[in-house]
Motif scaffolding. Structure first.
Motif, PDB file in Angstrom:
ATOM      1  N   ALA A   6       0.793  -1.182  -0.153  1.00  0.00           N
ATOM      2  CA  ALA A   6       0.154  -0.184  -0.145  1.00  0.00           C
ATOM      3  C   ALA A   6       0.910   1.207   0.078  1.00  0.00           C
ATOM      4  O   ALA A   6       1.994   1.177   0.339  1.00  0.00           O
ATOM      5  N   ILE A  14      -8.371   1.859   1.656  1.00  0.00           N
ATOM      6  CA  ILE A  14      -8.126   0.955   2.803  1.00  0.00           C
ATOM      7  C   ILE A  14      -9.186   1.172   4.106  1.00  0.00           C
ATOM      8  O   ILE A  14      -9.595   0.275   4.456  1.00  0.00           O
ATOM      9  N   THR A  58      -1.670  -5.123  -0.511  1.00  0.00           N
ATOM     10  CA  THR A  58      -3.042  -4.861  -0.899  1.00  0.00           C
ATOM     11  C   THR A  58      -3.415  -5.710  -1.923  1.00  0.00           C
ATOM     12  O   THR A  58      -2.319  -6.158  -2.814  1.00  0.00           O
ATOM     13  N   LEU A  65      -9.481  -2.081  -5.572  1.00  0.00           N
ATOM     14  CA  LEU A  65      -9.076  -2.628  -4.202  1.00  0.00           C
ATOM     15  C   LEU A  65     -10.126  -3.745  -3.834  1.00  0.00           C
ATOM     16  O   LEU A  65     -11.239  -3.517  -3.727  1.00  0.00           O
ATOM     17  N   CYS A  68      -6.776  -6.368   1.725  1.00  0.00           N
ATOM     18  CA  CYS A  68      -5.573  -6.015   2.304  1.00  0.00           C
ATOM     19  C   CYS A  68      -5.417  -6.710   3.620  1.00  0.00           C
ATOM     20  O   CYS A  68      -6.392  -7.326   4.202  1.00  0.00           O
TER      21      CYS A  68
END
Length: 166
Positions: A6, A14, A58, A65, A68
């Motif tokens: 990340a 996130i 990630t 995304l 994570c």
């Protein structure tokens, strides 16, 4: 899935992902019945990204995304925390791929095992980790004090699990 560390530009995504996975309306990883409020905030995620001893890994699918996980070397073990997958993607293998990346990272760091802590009353989550090779150590830790991780609705403790990777 594309796996990468990340960056600070990833912080808003996130934060949304982690809060949705832990405290959102859907998904089987939701713990809002145990803890209220957000699981994390931007400053907390920024701190983890800036931590020279740890990183947030990630997973991206088609530029979006998907999940994570936070990793930090602690002696001969790698601490794994904040494993999060969007509720709509849970059950599609994202968590497994992130776990595989964590194991690869642990081996590259010379670690012998991966260590995690899970709220002890989260039987379904502990079961998921056990199906992926983790075992309870018998250790129990106090749940994080303060409201950094949300407002606790009942007394909680953390079960410690480990997976040998040698």
């Amino acid at each position: 899935m594309t796996i990468r560390a990340a960056t600070l530009e990833d912080v808003p995504g996130i934060v949304s992902l982690v809060n949705s996975a832990y405290r959102g309306d859907g998904g089987w990883t939701n713990e809002s019945h145990l803890i209220g409020g957000p699981r994390t905030q931007a400053a907390d995620v920024e701190e983890l990204i800036r931590d020279s001893g740890g990183l947030i890994v990630t997973g991206w699918e088609e530029g979006t995304l998907a999940g994570c996980v936070y990793l930090k070397k602690d002696g001969a073990k790698l601490y794994l925390g904040m494993l999060s997958v969007w509720p709509a993607k849970q059950g599609a293998g994202v968590g497994k791929q992130l776990m595989s990346a964590a194991e690869d990272h642990a081996r590259a760091q010379g670690c012998e095992a991966i260590r995690i802590t899970v709220i002890s009353v989260r039987d379904e989550l502990i079961g998921w980790y056990e199906r992926h090779g983790f075992r309870r150590t018998g250790e129990v830790e106090a749940f994080h004090a303060g409201e950094r991780f949300g407002t606790v609705k009942q007394r909680l403790e953390l079960a410690v699990l480990e997976k040998n990777i040698c």
